[in-house]
Scaffold this motif. Structure first.
Motif, mmCIF file in Angstrom:
data_model
loop_
_atom_site.group_PDB
_atom_site.id
_atom_site.type_symbol
_atom_site.label_atom_id
_atom_site.label_comp_id
_atom_site.label_asym_id
_atom_site.label_seq_id
_atom_site.Cartn_x
_atom_site.Cartn_y
_atom_site.Cartn_z
ATOM 1 N N GLY A 21 0.823 -1.209 0.000
ATOM 2 C CA GLY A 21 0.000 0.000 0.000
ATOM 3 C C GLY A 21 0.857 1.258 0.000
ATOM 4 N N LEU A 22 1.905 1.255 0.793
ATOM 5 C CA LEU A 22 2.781 2.425 0.865
ATOM 6 C C LEU A 22 3.416 2.723 -0.492
ATOM 7 N N VAL A 23 3.921 1.672 -1.124
ATOM 8 C CA VAL A 23 4.587 1.865 -2.412
ATOM 9 C C VAL A 23 3.604 2.403 -3.449
ATOM 10 N N PHE A 24 2.415 1.791 -3.491
ATOM 11 C CA PHE A 24 1.453 2.221 -4.498
ATOM 12 C C PHE A 24 0.942 3.631 -4.232
ATOM 13 N N SER A 25 0.790 3.995 -2.972
ATOM 14 C CA SER A 25 0.337 5.352 -2.662
ATOM 15 C C SER A 25 1.384 6.361 -3.114
ATOM 16 N N PHE A 26 2.634 6.085 -2.784
ATOM 17 C CA PHE A 26 3.707 7.000 -3.165
ATOM 18 C C PHE A 26 3.749 7.189 -4.682
ATOM 19 N N LEU A 27 3.721 6.062 -5.414
ATOM 20 C CA LEU A 27 3.809 6.159 -6.870
ATOM 21 C C LEU A 27 2.582 6.854 -7.466
ATOM 22 N N SER A 28 1.435 6.707 -6.800
ATOM 23 C CA SER A 28 0.239 7.378 -7.306
ATOM 24 C C SER A 28 0.394 8.886 -7.253
ATOM 25 N N TYR A 29 1.109 9.391 -6.255
ATOM 26 C CA TYR A 29 1.371 10.842 -6.232
ATOM 27 C C TYR A 29 2.344 11.224 -7.333
#
Lengths: 334, 223, 541
Positions: free
Chosen positions: C314-322
């Motif tokens: 979740g952390l990785v995907f949230s970061f990349l989404s920004y």
């Protein structure tokens, strides 16, 4: 005419999420206003006045490009960090959380308290005490959503998922299923009743005695003859279950796993997935012979075979006396 | 002089959207490469599912894999590698404009491809007899829960099935090529279709080179 | 100019009559028109489903249709709109028509493959339509397992097959565009002289080619599981239902960029022409399209934050989404900066472009909301997400599509649309759209879940506002249907370059001749060099 514009705020997470919302809205309003205003202003100020006018081409500005990439990125990193922080907290239930088990099925919620109370589409909880839900589904994927608490967690068949919250305000709050699951998806709703601690104790004591989850689990353990192999002293063909919960177990292929709820569930339903080192794959599967609720009861029984601190301090004991005057465990008030 | 002939022959087949024969040839080849990239992504999804489930059920996958006949699988791998070789020879022959050689090598490739498919059919029949085909009659010996074993065989049949389907299409393409090669349509100046069909055939071969060890050779040392 | 003389000049429309000349055409312009008709039909089918949904939601009870029917309505609305309208829309209509011309080519690299693409869309659409008429499908456009494989009693396989086939339509269009842009550019047409619309479609094509095969194989597995009852995603057999979600979203997230990148390309063209200036930061806008295409493949897990996906994922995907949001923001800033010291015209295409920027800004900003983990836990699967994606898909893509249609209508048909009716429609659409979808942000934060047939009383007022907006929006969409048709017969005859635009497509007559160019041009100017067109007394908007 009812026109609510903002949800009630009734859990420990709600203020955090609402403050994050304010930040997000502030940044969004700022940029929306800036863009709208710039477009409005430029469109009018530079409107075409004659058919043959030819503006000077302005191509680029590296400084501007960098500025309007880096600054927004910085602002979004705050959004990321803030949200991640809340998410981390949401994924770490406190050790002393009160455990409730949830089994979802089309189209209802079945909840079991440790003390044995069963509820359908309703959950009574005390205010000020963390509550941890361990959930699974009997069929499709569902999702346990309480808007007033700002929490949501998918409930998936074949595995356990958990969510936790601490109610901060007594009241009655919507429970919605938030993952489409078929015909009556929008009917799979209910209520969370957050009560003052003394009211909760009263509620807990009322109603007929079900026997605690662990007691029911012990009965099931005997009915299914688990004890024929899983002898208490470990002398049978299978590992002893005393003190098992929460311990690290070595498997035949050399790996180590922790004996948590998911491990126990798998051991009952798919016993050959992980073989304990030094033992043979002899255990038959109980898939189809025991329901999800039954599995939860067995797990609670096995947990009760471990020393209490491993299961978390302050967990309600396996048996309570139905006595309104009985001492209640100390509750932290928020 | 050769260049003029080159341009002339390709220009006979020049489509109107292209300006030069060179452009047409480059576009066709590039187009085939892009198509092969899409195929990589297509099979890639299956390889992903396989990787995840193998990681979840390593023991069961090992046991299921061992029930496959690795000798036959290896034989089929050799057959396919040979067919890629004959395909290369066909492409080479068309570069040299040798009509008879093109035809012979295409026939050999075609035959080897059909041998592969025949062996595959035999293997699948074995699986049918052993009740290893997923579905109502699936039963894998020596295992309490059938689920993970059935998962292995589901992936086995979907992956080898899709591969076989691509082989069948390849056989169709080769037949078409053979027809035109026999009529002398391919020369040193114009052999683009043979070239790009070769690319496709090699790709189908490479997919099998990955499938064979992943499906047949898990935990072989345990046997 | 003599009308009769115009219509006697040979162009792609009158070169050959009869059904066969259209159904067996290799001309990218005719194929574009075939696509336009097809996607418009599916737009209206999807729109009918949307209308029924919004009417039902006027009241908290389920009094218009049964729950089974309602579940089918939202499913089929999503499927029709996403797979059979939005994904093909701009690339297969405006892209097909103009990409070859914009780079100085006579057609795409593979015209027959182009025609095949159209047939595949029609065949896929036929399967989906059959499923809709035979009883419908009720799994949601997302087909989550195990509901879609085990519990749904509807036409899942027929629908899935339709989507599978239409996926190949998308793949082949992408393949065609990639090869065309690489190999068919006219002499002097370097990469950085290409119009930004071409860059946008190229980036889109990369996504189509890499992403669509993954959903294709996911559908194959879905089909196998449902047809043969084998347990790939079935937990009772050791399968993983969340694996389906990963495989599905691996395509479906990049798919949203397939839907929005071409729209951004249209906006770049319109903003430039109607400010009469090159787009500010051309290179940055071009690269941002590629960045979105690449990074867009790395964020799919943001649809799985509460799915039991690990916290660390979740952390990785949230970061990349920004990360993926930044190139979009860069485009918005560059478009706005283009207006500075420009010569701004308020012709209809420009109004749609302004609408796009406003609505895409709001939609994109709310994407930042849902990319935040703690926030998304609350709003995922609620109307907040519904509002977010309708802002970008409808307020964004559809506005851009309409803007592009109006902009290029004179070139495609040789006729002008009626400007005043067009401006009125644009205004109605803008107002109707906001009234429909803004209340849904509030509904979502309040906790109104998605895909709900019945709902608690307290949400009714917001739903009524939303339905009122939808009625206005529907009227706004109907007007162009009528006046575009009207213009084909009665519209003012259009010149070659009514807008004073640059770009090779404007250097040829309206409608264009069959082979585009008699002689392949040699390009010597940068893109958007208005000194080459202004001063000729061209009549503009």
């Amino acid at each position: 005419m009812k026109l609510p514009l903002f949800p009630e705020s009734a859990s420990n997470f709600a203020p955090d999420v609402d403050h994050l919302l304010y930040y997000l809205v502030a940044v969004s309003v700022f940029f929306t206003v800036v863009i709208f205003a710039a477009i409005f202003y430029f469109a009018i100020r530079y409107r075409r006045r004659s058919e043959n006018e030819l503006p000077e081409p302005i191509h680029a500005s590296l400084a501007l490009e960098i500025a309007w990439s880096v600054i927004p990125f910085g602002l979004t990193m705050i959004m990321f960090g803030w949200g991640a922080n809340i998410f981390f907290k949401e994924s770490r239930p406190p050790q002393n959380a009160m455990q409730v088990y949830v089994v979802a099925k089309q189209w209802m919620w079945k909840l079991q308290h440790m003390e044995g109370q069963r509820e359908i589409n309703e959950l009574h909880i005390p205010v000020g005490r963390p509550v941890k839900l361990t959930m699974t589904s009997e069929d499709a994927i569902h999702s346990f959503f309480v808007p007033a608490f700002r929490t949501k967690q998918d409930v998936v068949p074949g595995r356990y998922s958990t969510t936790w919250f601490t109610a901060t305000k007594p009241g009655k709050y919507h429970l919605f299923c938030a993952e489409y699951c078929g015909t009556k998806h929008s009917g799979m709703t209910g209520w969370i009743y957050a009560m003052e601690p003394q009211d909760y104790q009263a509620w807990l004591s009322g109603g007929r005695a079900f026997g605690s989850l662990a007691e029911n689990g012990e009965k099931l353990f005997q009915d299914l003859a688990c004890g024929n192999c899983h002898k208490v002293d470990g002398s049978g063909r299978c590992p002893s279950l005393a003190g098992l919960f929460g311990r690290s177990v070595q498997l035949a292929d050399g790996r180590y796993v922790t004996a948590d709820e998911a491990y126990l569930r798998e051991s009952i339903l798919q016993p050959n997935a992980k073989i304990v080192a030094g033992y043979q794959p002899l255990m038959p599967t109980f898939q189809g012979l025991v329901t999800e609720e039954g599995v939860l009861q067995l797990i609670e029984y096995i947990k009760s075979l471990s020393p209490q601190p491993a299961a978390g301090a302050g967990t309600t004991p396996a048996e309570i006396n139905v006595n309104p005057g009985a001492a209640t465990p100390a509750l932290s008030n928020r | 002089m050769a260049e003029q002939a080159h341009a002339h022959a390709e220009s006979l087949a020049l489509r109107e959207q292209f300006n030069t024969a060179e452009q047409q040839k480059e576009s066709s080849t590039f187009g085939m490469w892009v198509f092969l990239v899409t195929e990589v992504m297509f099979f890639g999804g299956l390889f992903l599912a396989y990787t995840i489930y193998r990681n979840t059920y390593p023991t069961v996958f090992g046991m299921a894999s061992t029930s496959l006949n690795a000798v036959i699988g290896a034989l089929n791998t050799a057959v396919l590698l040979c067919s890629s070789f004959t395909m290369v020879l066909a492409v080479r022959a068309s570069q040299l404009g040798k009509r008879k050689a093109i035809v012979i090598f295409l026939i050999l490739t075609l035959l080897l491809g059909m041998v592969f498919l025949g062996v595959k059919a035999y293997e699948w029949n074995e699986k049918f007899v052993e009740h290893h085909i997923p579905g109502a009659h699936f039963h894998f010996e020596g295992m309490a829960e059938q689920g993970p074993a059935q998962l292995f065989f589901t992936l086995y049949f979907v992956m080898t099935g899709l591969h076989a389907l691509h082989m069948v299409v390849g056989v169709g393409i080769l037949s078409w090529l053979l027809y035109h090669a026999a009529r002398g349509r391919f020369t040193a100046e114009y052999m683009t279709p043979v070239d790009i069909a070769g690319l496709y055939w090699h790709f189908v071969d490479i997919i099998w080179i990955f499938l064979f060890p992943l499906l047949y050779l898990i935990d072989r040392h345990m046997k | 100019m003599n009308t009769a003389a115009i219509e006697q000049r040979e162009n792609y429309l009158n070169a050959g009559y009869g059904l066969k000349s259209w159904l067996l055409t290799k001309d990218h312009k005719r194929i574009a028109i075939l696509y336009l008709i097809t996607v418009t039909i599916f737009f209206f089918i999807g729109g009918i489903f949307a209308s029924l949904i919004r009417i039902e939601l006027l009241t908290p009870q389920g009094d218009l249709v049964s729950s089974e029917t309602y579940n089918k309505l939202f499913t089929m609305h999503g499927i029709a709109m996403i797979f059979f309208f939005l994904i093909p829309s701009i690339p297969a209509t405006l892209g097909n028509f103009f990409l070859p011309m914009m780079i100085g080519a006579r057609d795409l690299a593979f015209p027959r493959v182009n025609l095949l693409s159209w047939y595949l869309l029609v065949i896929g659409g036929a399967f989906a339509l059959f499923a809709m008429l035979a009883g419908g499908v009720d799994t949601g456009w997302t087909f989550y397992t195990p509901y879609s494989t085990t519990y749904s009693n509807t036409w899942v396989i027929a629908t899935a097959l339709g989507i599978f086939v239409s996926g190949f339509s998308s793949i082949l269009t992408g393949l065609n565009f990639i090869v065309t842009v690489h190999r068919m550019r006219a002499p002097g047409m370097t990469w950085f002289r290409m119009p930004l619309f071409v860059w946008a479609n190229y980036a889109t094509a990369v996504i189509q080619v890499l992403g669509t095969p993954v959903v294709a194989v996911t559908i194959v597995l879905l089909f196998c599981e449902r047809a043969f009852h084998i347990g790939i995603f079935d937990p009772a057999l050791g399968g993983d239902p969340v694996l389906f979600q990963h495989m599905f979203w691996f395509y479906s997230h990049p798919a949203v960029y397939i839907m929005v990148l071409p729209a951004m390309g249209v906006i770049s063209e319109i903003i430039s022409v109607f400010s009469r200036k090159p787009i500010f930061g051309y290179h940055f806008v071009a690269f941002s399209s590629m960045a979105i295409a690449v990074i867009g493949f790395l964020v799919w897990g943001h649809h799985l934050f509460v799915s039991t996906q690990s916290v660390y994922a979740g952390l990785v995907f949230s970061f990349l989404s920004y990360f993926v949001a930044i190139p979009s923001a860069v485009k918005v800033f560059n478009w706005t900066a283009t207006l500075y010291k420009g010569s701004i015209s308020f012709a209809t295409p420009m109004l749609y472009a302004f609408g796009f920027i406003g609505l895409f800004t709001i939609g994109g900003l709310t994407g930042l909301f849902v990319a935040s983990l703690g926030f998304d836990v609350h709003v995922t699967d609620t109307y907040f997400v519904v509002a977010h994606f309708h802002y970008v898909m409808v307020g964004g893509t559809i506005m851009a599509f309409l803007g592009g249609l109006h902009y290029w209508w004179p070139k495609m048909t040789g006729r002008m649309y009626p400007e005043n009716w067009a401006k009125l429609s644009a205004a109605i659409i803008f107002v109707g759209f906001n009234l429909t979808f803004f209340p849904q942000f509030i509904l979502g934060y309040l906790g109104m879940p998605r895909r709900y047939h019945v709902y608690p009383d307290e949400f009714q007022v917001l739903h009524v506002l939303s339905t009122a907006g939808a009625s206005i929006l529907a009227i706004g969409y109907l007007f162009p249907m009528f006046y575009f048709m009207w213009s084909l017969r009665y519209g003012e005859v259009a010149s070659a370059n009514p807008w004073g635009a640059t770009g090779l497509e404007w250097a040829m007559p309206s409608p264009p001749p069959v082979h585009n160019f008699d002689e392949i041009p040699v390009v010597t100017h940068e893109a958007y060099d208005y000194s080459t067109v202004v001063g000729e007394g061209v009549e503009v908007g």
